[in-house]
Scaffold this active site. Structure first.
Site, mmCIF file in Angstrom:
data_model
loop_
_atom_site.group_PDB
_atom_site.id
_atom_site.type_symbol
_atom_site.label_atom_id
_atom_site.label_comp_id
_atom_site.label_asym_id
_atom_site.label_seq_id
_atom_site.Cartn_x
_atom_site.Cartn_y
_atom_site.Cartn_z
ATOM 1 N NE ARG A 51 -2.892 0.319 3.419
ATOM 2 C CZ ARG A 51 -2.231 0.585 4.554
ATOM 3 N NH1 ARG A 51 -1.536 1.695 4.689
ATOM 4 N NH2 ARG A 51 -2.265 -0.276 5.547
ATOM 5 C CG ASP A 179 -10.292 18.192 -11.825
ATOM 6 O OD1 ASP A 179 -9.588 17.799 -12.782
ATOM 7 O OD2 ASP A 179 -11.274 17.551 -11.399
ATOM 8 C CE LYS A 204 -12.922 11.071 -16.871
ATOM 9 N NZ LYS A 204 -13.234 12.247 -16.100
#
Ligand SMILES: *Cc1c(COP(=O)(O)O)cnc(C)c1O
Length: 386
Positions: A51, A179, A204
């Site tokens: 992790r 963003d 994206k």
């Protein structure tokens, strides 16, 4: 070094992996310590638990940091979790959050439903506010969140003016986050403009093939430690195969984005000439209200934009959208395939209302002659005179 070359080299350390061009995919939760001294922290080892990072995640983090000109980057399982992480890293309970009115809708929901529970008051502001944001700043303002261009209507924000206002405030404590999914770090580098946290839905353009979800948050030297700690405390990490797909996507990002931009501009110019298209929302167009700011601050555009048609009925819209052969109807964007969706504009600070039909397109890598023919047949089915 130019961006195209950087994208090829970024994050690669072939000599550490027996010469393999690509960083191998480490599937690891447990990582075995070589000694008691290592588990006690007295012997330094690069990786301690899956992790907390593997060579696979480190490769993407360092590649994105290089492209964002960041001190460091952390990976999250989706773009939405990257947005939440940046907000949580930049704010404390009881603070005031300034959120751009054109934010991605799940970002608004996170603020309205989750941050409200944490005692954070969200105030939405006009994306075109620029330096006048000074008038909205309070002693307890903790974060100004931007998204430029904005979702659905693509307003370009005056990022340097907003950052300057945040920095000039006497509290000295106002952070900024942006963003940057539309531009990617190829076409806009938020941290170079003084922003503290840059967020990407890597889902994206970075992944670019509609087959993985991933987010990144990059930060400056002054903010990276806060970001890294918040990321660790929330237990966030990204799946190794998805990280690999993002690394693969990154290599061709400049090439793909260049083509997405060229094709989108061609499509946008064509749409502007159609009598039943009222307006095209795309900052790369000279007619767009954000064009001057976009030219000043960005080095290119993406393939995502929207346009407004003369009003039509739901049945006409169905005739058009249900029978397209190249444009798929679906969320997300930035993949190789073209997409179209009717778009909603949930605004509260500066309501956007129209009786026209708003549509958002993600222009893929098909030939634009074919894309135009597909849309034109759709317009005809919907009854638009041509
Ligand atoms: C898609 C998107 C996100 C969220 O990304 P997911 O990977 O779908 O969670 C965040 N911000 C913007 C601007 C987006 O378009």
């Amino acid at each position: 070094m130019k961006e195209e070359t950087k994208a090829i080299l970024a994050g690669r350390k072939s000599q550490e992996f027996n010469g393999a061009v690509n960083t191998p995919v480490y599937h690891a939760s447990t990582i075995l310590y070589p000694s008691l001294a290592a588990i006690r922290g007295k012997q330094k080892i690069p990786y301690t638990y899956g992790r907390r990072g593997t060579p696979t995640s480190a490769a993407l983090e360092s590649a994105v940091s290089e492209m964002e000109n960041a001190e460091g980057t952390v990976l999250t399982p989706s773009g939405a979790s990257a947005v939440s992480l940046a907000i949580l890293a930049g704010l404390e309970a009881g603070q005031h959050l300034l959120m751009v009115d054109t934010a991605y809708e799940p970002t608004r929901k996170f603020c309205d439903r989750f941050m409200a529970r944490m005692g954070v008051e969200t105030q939405y502001y006009d994306p075109l506010i620029g330096g006048d944001i000074t008038n909205l700043l309070r002693d307890n303002t903790g974060l100004i969140f931007m998204e430029s261009p904005g979702s659905q209507t693509f307003e370009v924000q005056d990022v340097p003016a907003i950052v300057a206002a945040a920095r000039a405030h006497p509290s000295g404590k106002i952070k900024t986050a942006l963003d940057n999914t539309w531009a990617t770090p190829l076409h806009f580098k938020p941290l170079d403009h003084g922003v503290d946290f840059s967020v990407q839905a890597a889902t994206k353009y970075i992944v670019g093939h509609a087959d993985a979800l991933l987010g990144t948050v990059s930060a400056t030297k002054a903010n990276f430690e806060d970001l890294r700690r918040t990321h660790a405390m929330l237990g966030l990490c990204a799946a190794p195969d998805d990280v690999f797909l993002a690394l693969r996507g990154l290599r061709t990002l400049p090439l793909r984005l260049h083509q997405h931009q060229t094709s989108a501009l061609d499509m946008a110019h064509w749409l502007e000439t159609l009598p039943f298209v009222r307006r095209v929302f795309y900052p790369a167009l000279a007619s767009d209200t954000g064009h001057a700011l976009w030219q000043r601050d960005f080095s290119g555009a993406a393939g995502l934009f929207s346009f407004e048609l003369e009003p039509c009925s739901e049945a006409q819209l169905g005739e058009m959208l249900d029978n397209l052969s190249l444009f798929g109807m679906g969320y997300s964007w930035g993949g190789f395939e073209s997409l179209i969706v009717p778009c909603e504009t949930p605004r509260t600070a500066v309501p956007f209302e129209t009786d026209g039909q708003m549509l958002r397109v993600s222009i893929g890598l098909e030939h634009t002659d074919d894309l135009k023919a597909d849309l034109m047949a759709g317009f005809q089915r919907a009854g638009y005179a041509v």
